[in-house]
Design an enzyme around this catalytic site. Sequence first.
Site, mmCIF file in Angstrom:
data_model
loop_
_atom_site.group_PDB
_atom_site.id
_atom_site.type_symbol
_atom_site.label_atom_id
_atom_site.label_comp_id
_atom_site.label_asym_id
_atom_site.label_seq_id
_atom_site.Cartn_x
_atom_site.Cartn_y
_atom_site.Cartn_z
ATOM 1 N N PHE A 40 0.845 -1.196 0.000
ATOM 2 C CA PHE A 40 0.000 0.000 0.000
ATOM 3 C C PHE A 40 0.886 1.255 0.000
ATOM 4 O O PHE A 40 1.853 1.337 0.760
ATOM 5 C CB PHE A 40 -0.888 -0.023 1.251
ATOM 6 C CG PHE A 40 -1.957 1.038 1.265
ATOM 7 C CD1 PHE A 40 -3.120 0.884 0.533
ATOM 8 C CD2 PHE A 40 -1.805 2.191 2.013
ATOM 9 C CE1 PHE A 40 -4.120 1.852 0.547
ATOM 10 C CE2 PHE A 40 -2.790 3.173 2.037
ATOM 11 C CZ PHE A 40 -3.954 3.001 1.301
ATOM 12 N N ASP A 42 0.343 -5.346 8.567
ATOM 13 C CA ASP A 42 -0.711 -4.364 8.318
ATOM 14 C C ASP A 42 -2.010 -5.130 8.056
ATOM 15 O O ASP A 42 -2.114 -5.871 7.078
ATOM 16 C CB ASP A 42 -0.313 -3.502 7.107
ATOM 17 C CG ASP A 42 -1.300 -2.383 6.859
ATOM 18 O OD1 ASP A 42 -2.492 -2.557 7.192
ATOM 19 O OD2 ASP A 42 -0.893 -1.338 6.311
ATOM 20 N N TYR A 55 -11.822 1.826 9.931
ATOM 21 C CA TYR A 55 -12.931 2.431 9.168
ATOM 22 C C TYR A 55 -13.301 1.611 7.935
ATOM 23 O O TYR A 55 -14.215 1.970 7.221
ATOM 24 C CB TYR A 55 -12.624 3.879 8.780
ATOM 25 C CG TYR A 55 -11.290 4.099 8.068
ATOM 26 C CD1 TYR A 55 -11.153 3.814 6.721
ATOM 27 C CD2 TYR A 55 -10.196 4.604 8.751
ATOM 28 C CE1 TYR A 55 -9.948 4.018 6.072
ATOM 29 C CE2 TYR A 55 -8.981 4.813 8.115
ATOM 30 C CZ TYR A 55 -8.865 4.516 6.780
ATOM 31 O OH TYR A 55 -7.663 4.705 6.160
ATOM 32 N N LYS A 56 -12.576 0.521 7.681
ATOM 33 C CA LYS A 56 -12.912 -0.324 6.528
ATOM 34 C C LYS A 56 -13.899 -1.401 6.984
ATOM 35 O O LYS A 56 -15.045 -1.072 7.301
ATOM 36 C CB LYS A 56 -11.625 -0.883 5.927
ATOM 37 C CG LYS A 56 -10.791 0.236 5.288
ATOM 38 C CD LYS A 56 -9.422 -0.176 4.820
ATOM 39 C CE LYS A 56 -8.710 1.017 4.181
ATOM 40 N NZ LYS A 56 -7.260 0.824 4.090
ATOM 41 N N ARG A 86 -12.820 -2.419 -7.758
ATOM 42 C CA ARG A 86 -12.840 -3.252 -6.540
ATOM 43 C C ARG A 86 -14.271 -3.402 -6.004
ATOM 44 O O ARG A 86 -14.989 -2.419 -5.845
ATOM 45 C CB ARG A 86 -11.953 -2.650 -5.451
ATOM 46 C CG ARG A 86 -10.475 -2.665 -5.761
ATOM 47 C CD ARG A 86 -9.652 -2.345 -4.527
ATOM 48 N NE ARG A 86 -10.109 -1.117 -3.863
ATOM 49 C CZ ARG A 86 -9.566 -0.623 -2.766
ATOM 50 N NH1 ARG A 86 -8.568 -1.263 -2.174
ATOM 51 N NH2 ARG A 86 -10.007 0.501 -2.235
#
Length: 402
Positions: free
Chosen positions: A127, A191, A216-217, A361
């Site tokens: 990422f 991560d 928050y995902k 996605r």
Amino acid sequence: MQIPATREECEALDRADPLRDRRDQFALPDGVIYLDGHSLGPPTIKTLERVRDASMKEWAQGLIRSWNDAGWIDLPLTVGAKLARLIGAKPEEVVVTDNVSVNLFKLASAAAKLGEIGLIITEENEFPSDQYIAQGIGNWARVRAGEGPQAAAETRGVLIKSIVNYRTAQTVDVAEHERTVQRGGGVIVWDLCHSIGVLDHDLAAAGAKIAVGCTYKFLNGGPGAPAFVYVRNDVAAKVQSPISGWFGHAAPFSFEADYQPRANAARFASGTPGILSLSALAGALEVFEGVDLAELSKKAQALGDLCLSRAHQLGLTSISPSRAEERGGHISLIHSEGYAIVQALIARGVIADFRAPDAMRFGFSPLYVRHVDVWDAMDQLGDILTTEAWDQPEFHRRAAVT
Ligand SMILES: *Cc1c(COP(=O)(O)O)cnc(C)c1O
């Protein structure tokens, strides 16, 4: 498991779904199929109530007394303890603090003292923010980009590594990576951003020492909800945070001149936490109570399989693993006009996202996405492709957030 071949079969699977009651706890808007929980989870009704209580009662009425009376001061740890079950950690091994990027800085810097050489390593498909943080540390420490676990093992380095890749959803074998890297005296900072809330993690069993993750995902903590830090108890005693603020101090309200770290992961707290965001997260985690994590990941796999099978019928290719066991909770489909196609889907109430240059996605948060949602979304996608409905000027215009 058999992949459903009709909408009726999808309905039957949804009726038999052990997680089906959870969807009612979410405040989802009507007419929307939400397949973007890997970027920003939706609120539950409880979450919205917690935000209202935290602001209207605890803040407006309680004022500063709420630091004690409403337990604000302990929230980073009480919320961390709730989160611990989801990753196979002990309650005191998790603290909620800062954002992922800042936590990566703190943990990678701290871990560099565990491996003696202090080299930080990132892989090329990691990422971007994880790579940027490593590049920043590179201003005063040694950093190597484009290498992996082998290099970490050979150099006693610190590898920053996602458990689920944000583009492809490819998972890694945590235990095997730990064995490789630890054999050479290196350390991995894991991560969990794209895996917590969708995979059945057991960090302790896998030998993981240090991790960060996003709330928050798939955890639905709200926009900008604080991240978490996991540090195994025996490791915490050997590391210090480079951002040694008063909330990581053993006695913050003694106002001593010298820093004394708190015990355990709590030493990675830094300054005053965002209480409204933390309260939202506390509310959001309630929907996970009693959820069997194996069921959670099994359902995400089944929804992903359904998406992939329908995507293949549409002639689309995917960069996500076809074997469900090797995937996180999303599927990336490839199309050179992916951006416009996703915008056309959003205009029809099917919300997915796009990652440059060509990945669409689709995220399958198992607590609220149903088989029929995937089915209907793929119907819409098929229609948009055959009618070329995506080829409108408004769908080509790039917004700041994709
Ligand atoms: C979402 C995500 C982040 C986000 O970091 P923030 O600092 O919280 O914005 C970091 N790493 C990965 C792998 C992510 O998926």
